[in-house]
Scaffold this active site. Structure first.
Site, PDB file in Angstrom:
ATOM      1  N   TYR A  12     -22.990   9.694 -13.649  1.00 29.97           N
ATOM      2  CA  TYR A  12     -23.034   8.372 -13.022  1.00 29.97           C
ATOM      3  C   TYR A  12     -23.695   8.515 -11.645  1.00 29.97           C
ATOM      4  O   TYR A  12     -23.228   9.301 -10.818  1.00 29.97           O
ATOM      5  CB  TYR A  12     -21.629   7.789 -12.905  1.00 29.97           C
ATOM      6  N   ASP A  48     -14.877  12.288 -15.366  1.00 32.12           N
ATOM      7  CA  ASP A  48     -15.118  10.847 -15.411  1.00 32.12           C
ATOM      8  C   ASP A  48     -15.180  10.479 -16.890  1.00 32.12           C
ATOM      9  O   ASP A  48     -16.143  10.784 -17.579  1.00 32.12           O
ATOM     10  CB  ASP A  48     -16.434  10.520 -14.693  1.00 32.12           C
ATOM     11  N   ARG A  86       0.872  -1.170   0.000  1.00 30.71           N
ATOM     12  CA  ARG A  86       0.000   0.000   0.000  1.00 30.71           C
ATOM     13  C   ARG A  86       0.914   1.226   0.000  1.00 30.71           C
ATOM     14  O   ARG A  86       1.650   1.374   0.952  1.00 30.71           O
ATOM     15  CB  ARG A  86      -0.908   0.012   1.255  1.00 30.71           C
ATOM     16  N   LYS A 111     -14.800  -1.079 -16.437  1.00 27.94           N
ATOM     17  CA  LYS A 111     -15.499  -1.012 -17.718  1.00 27.94           C
ATOM     18  C   LYS A 111     -14.521  -1.261 -18.874  1.00 27.94           C
ATOM     19  O   LYS A 111     -13.948  -2.325 -18.944  1.00 27.94           O
ATOM     20  CB  LYS A 111     -16.236   0.322 -17.826  1.00 27.94           C
TER      21      LYS A 111
HETATM   22  C1  LIG Z   1     -19.211   2.065 -13.353  1.00 26.55           C
HETATM   23  C2  LIG Z   1     -18.966   3.519 -13.379  1.00 26.55           C
HETATM   24  C3  LIG Z   1     -18.430   4.176 -12.260  1.00 26.55           C
HETATM   25  C4  LIG Z   1     -18.139   3.463 -10.952  1.00 26.55           C
HETATM   26  O1  LIG Z   1     -17.107   2.544 -11.112  1.00 26.55           O
HETATM   27  P1  LIG Z   1     -16.963   1.198 -10.212  1.00 26.55           P
HETATM   28  O2  LIG Z   1     -15.724   0.586 -10.761  1.00 26.55           O
HETATM   29  O3  LIG Z   1     -18.209   0.400 -10.423  1.00 26.55           O
HETATM   30  O4  LIG Z   1     -16.830   1.635  -8.792  1.00 26.55           O
HETATM   31  C5  LIG Z   1     -18.211   5.535 -12.359  1.00 26.55           C
HETATM   32  N1  LIG Z   1     -18.509   6.217 -13.479  1.00 26.55           N
HETATM   33  C6  LIG Z   1     -19.029   5.615 -14.564  1.00 26.55           C
HETATM   34  C7  LIG Z   1     -19.332   6.439 -15.785  1.00 26.55           C
HETATM   35  C8  LIG Z   1     -19.279   4.251 -14.565  1.00 26.55           C
HETATM   36  O5  LIG Z   1     -19.818   3.668 -15.632  1.00 26.55           O
END
Ligand SMILES: *Cc1c(COP(=O)(O)O)cnc(C)c1O
Length: 388
Positions: free
Chosen positions: A110, A182, A58, A207
């Site tokens: 999100y 994001d 860590r 993703k």
């Molecule tokens: C899935 C997602 C998140 C969150 O990510 P996790 O890995 O599930 O915590 C944030 N922003 C977007 C656009 C997403 O599709």
């Protein structure tokens, strides 16, 4: 492992470097694929100097350092950090906002990230204003001198509204704020948000970056090694929300095919969006790749290598028709998440809840690597009952 050479950032291409995970050849054995390092502690030499890059896992061990280097290279960032999930990465950015700091985010984004910001605002930790995604005039009006953080998302899940990154950066910076984006749905093979002016780029690596629906992870990359990044680095180290070595190794494995997966998914999504436009059961096909999409011109500028595999369908028959479509497919799997190799379909409203601005009639589609014609036939048969 071969150490990082900055010369490699321009030549060979980012695509080639990604395919080889930046020449991640194991120096000890010559193995073309790096070993997994589950060790939590790392030995020192006779002079008490570190033998490798770290003394403790860590915040990062050898697998995390390697994956972070590949991601930093992809983003054109001096540094990137891995987190245990996309939400853990978002939480670190939110935590970096000082007490009473002003944050501007999107009314549509999100839903988990929005909930996290709203929770911080409800507790009086931050002040929060939400503006419609892509409304630059509203963003400008919401930012005031001293605003700490502007949080955008493009394309915005699940309407795929497009936010102009360069324009948002100009507005945020004029107020003295950090612009964080994001960019989960526009991975670095198509959008380099930092080069467009964003200060921090975040991905849910769960993703597209991993791409195989078998790893939960998050990423932050920075444009500059500044005070904000120092704070985030401290939060990352102190809170320890980091992925395991095996998850990181799997993610690096998935990441190596990012470009080819994304190109194919973009191609198939464009084919489906075009074929489904004007379908009698549909009110709208929301896909930034379609010239009819309100954000298309901006998307074409800032998504240089494809518009991605994500689109949404709005059904004339409302909630019930959306329900039927999402549960009537045979090849598309009815499941949440996006960006994997298997095609997924989801009726969003019941997932996001009554407070969400997502319309009742919206079905979200994530295109995988199946044959485009098979996916089209599946959607057409599932839409047939809604045609009446
Ligand atoms: C899935 C997602 C998140 C969150 O990510 P996790 O890995 O599930 O915590 C944030 N922003 C977007 C656009 C997403 O599709």
């Amino acid at each position: 492992m071969t150490s990082f050479d900055p010369k490699m950032m321009t030549s060979p291409s980012r695509e080639s470097l990604t395919a080889q995970a930046m020449h991640a050849i194991d120096a000890a054995t010559g193995a073309v694929i790096p070993p997994i390092h589950p060790a939590t502690t790392f030995a020192r030499d006779a002079d008490n100097q570190l033998i490798g890059e770290t003394d403790y896992r860590r915040p990062a061990g050898p697998n995390e350092f390697q994956a972070a280097r590949v991601l930093a290279m992809l983003e054109g960032a001096p540094e990137a950090k891995l987190f245990a999930s996309g939400m853990a990465a978002i939480a670190a950015v939110v935590e970096s906002v000082p007490t009473d700091g002003h944050v501007v985010a999107q009314s549509e984004m999100y839903y988990g990230a929005k909930a996290l910001l709203q929770r911080a605002a409800a507790k009086g930790r931050i002040t929060l204003d939400l503006v419609s995604p892509g409304d630059t005039a509203a963003l400008k009006a919401a930012c005031k001198p001293g605003t700490d953080l502007v949080w955008i998302e493009s394309p915005a899940n699940p309407s795929w509204a497009i936010v102009d990154i360069a324009a948002s950066a100009e507005i945020a910076h004029a107020a003295g704020a950090t612009l964080a984006i994001d960019s989960t749905c526009a991975p670095p093979c198509t959008t380099q948000a930092l080069s467009l002016g964003a200060d921090i780029v975040m991905h849910s690596a769960t993703k597209y970056i991993n791409g195989h629906s078998d790893v939960l992870a998050g990423v932050l990359a920075t444009r500059e090694l500044n005070d904000r990044w120092a704070k985030i680095t401290e939060i990352h180290t102190r809170t320890g929300a980091i992925p395991g070595a095996f998850e990181t190794w799997l993610m690096l494995r998935g990441l190596r095919t990012l470009w080819v997966r994304f190109a194919r998914q973009s191609e198939t999504a464009m084919f489906l969006a075009e074929k489904l436009s004007g379908h009698p059961a549909l009110d709208a096909v929301l896909y930034p790749g379609l010239p009819s999409h309100p954000g298309h011109a901006i998307a074409a500028r800032q998504m240089t290598d494809g518009f991605g595999g994500l689109f949404s369908l709005r059904l004339k028959g409302g909630y019930d028709a959306a329900r039927k479509l999402a549960s009537g497919t045979k090849l598309f799997i009815q499941a949440t998440s996006v960006g994997g190799v298997e095609s997924l379909i989801e009726h969003r409203k019941p997932i996001e809840g009554p407070a969400s601005p997502t319309p009742d009639d919206l079905v979200r589609v994530s295109v995988g690597l199946e044959r485009a014609e098979d996916l089209l036939a599946d959607l057409e048969q599932a839409l047939a009952p809604a045609q009446g």
